[in-house]
Design a protein around this motif. Structure first.
Motif, PDB file in Angstrom:
ATOM      1  N   LEU B  98       7.255 -16.585   5.989  1.00 37.01           N
ATOM      2  CA  LEU B  98       8.291 -15.868   5.241  1.00 37.01           C
ATOM      3  C   LEU B  98       9.290 -16.839   4.628  1.00 37.01           C
ATOM      4  CD1 LEU B  98       9.726 -13.285   4.356  1.00 37.01           C
ATOM      5  CD2 LEU B  98      10.888 -13.265   6.565  1.00 37.01           C
ATOM      6  N   HIS B 100       8.837 -19.896   3.904  1.00 38.16           N
ATOM      7  CA  HIS B 100       8.161 -20.644   2.854  1.00 38.16           C
ATOM      8  C   HIS B 100       8.088 -19.822   1.567  1.00 38.16           C
ATOM      9  CE1 HIS B 100       4.404 -22.403   0.961  1.00 38.16           C
ATOM     10  NE2 HIS B 100       5.312 -23.341   0.879  1.00 38.16           N
ATOM     11  N   LEU B 101       7.742 -18.547   1.718  1.00 37.07           N
ATOM     12  CA  LEU B 101       7.618 -17.686   0.543  1.00 37.07           C
ATOM     13  C   LEU B 101       8.961 -17.508  -0.151  1.00 37.07           C
ATOM     14  CD1 LEU B 101       5.222 -14.913   1.843  1.00 37.07           C
ATOM     15  CD2 LEU B 101       4.703 -16.834   0.346  1.00 37.07           C
ATOM     16  N   GLU B 102      10.025 -17.519   0.610  1.00 36.45           N
ATOM     17  CA  GLU B 102      11.349 -17.330   0.026  1.00 36.45           C
ATOM     18  C   GLU B 102      11.933 -18.651  -0.462  1.00 36.45           C
ATOM     19  OE1 GLU B 102      12.562 -14.609  -0.737  1.00 36.45           O
ATOM     20  OE2 GLU B 102      12.425 -13.076   0.816  1.00 36.45           O
TER      21      GLU B 102
END
Lengths: 122, 122
Positions: B98, B100-102
């Motif tokens: 999460l 990383h995705l943000e």
DNA sequence: GACTTGGTTCGAAAATCTTCGTACTCAGGT
DNA sequence: ACCTGAGTACGAAGATTTTCGAACCAAGTC
């Protein structure tokens, strides 16, 4: 009347839409089943999503609009497949982590035939 | 009247509940903010979740029941902190992915600078 | 003590998601 | 040409989520 349905561009799908799509057990099951073998296309009739035709169609739409799947109309039936590698590029690692959380090991490689035990080799 | 509120056991929270909790931008923002520095406890007043007191309280509850946060009442205010490492054990890799995705790099490690230089709160 | 501050919980209203039935389309078979 | 099977789109009904106000609670402060 679109015989070919609309798939949004991956950079207009939000992480919120992805989470919302996957917050349903049945929908998540479809994605996991597809992600086990990402290149394989499967008829939507094989997925155990309960409900009438229109209910099932609604769920494909939610997954499609979250950028998770591609729907292809074959005339005689609808095929579903994971939207790879686009999704991976937009949300790196997401699907791999999902598979891991669901305890489903991803298919080792590109063996598209039912090879009972394929020694991973190398 | 529990002055101390109920936190579910981590193995009674479902992945569906986690996804549903994170499908909201504001709630996800709270989790990401906490996950950047997982051991740090922060007053709930610092999070930019819009709405009245009861609306904000509702969102803490959704996150709490998804096993994502721990709420601690200090009498003079409510503190929030990520539910680590329990959550990591139950859903390994989820929070790291999460973050990383943000696009938020996690805090490197033991530098829990409980002060350092004052964050721009004012 | 009375009062304020920061929070929870309980309805009820509003908004959204889900399911279903009906109407419609497309391709194949007869 | 007609029929059937498989599916989408559109409402409307049903279920769930979200928001808010009011009542309440605990800890500080005056």
């Amino acid at each position: 009347m679109p015989v070919q349905m609309h798939h949004p561009s991956l950079d207009e799908v939000s992480l919120s839409a992805v989470f919302a799509a996957l917050s349903d057990d049945h929908r998540r099951g479809v994605v996991v089943a597809l992600a086990v073998d990402p290149t394989r296309e499967q008829p939507c009739s094989v997925f155990p999503v309960p409900g009438t035709k229109s209910t099932r169609s609604y769920h494909w739409k939610v997954l499609r609009e979250a950028g998770l799947i591609i729907q292809r109309n074959t005339g005689t039936g609808m095929m579903l497949r994971l939207r790879e590698p686009e999704f991976e590029q937009r949300f790196p690692g997401f699907l791999a982590n999902l598979l891991h959380l669901e305890g489903r090991p991803p298919v080792p490689a590109e063996s598209t035939h039912e090879n009972g035990d394929a020694p991973p080799d190398r």
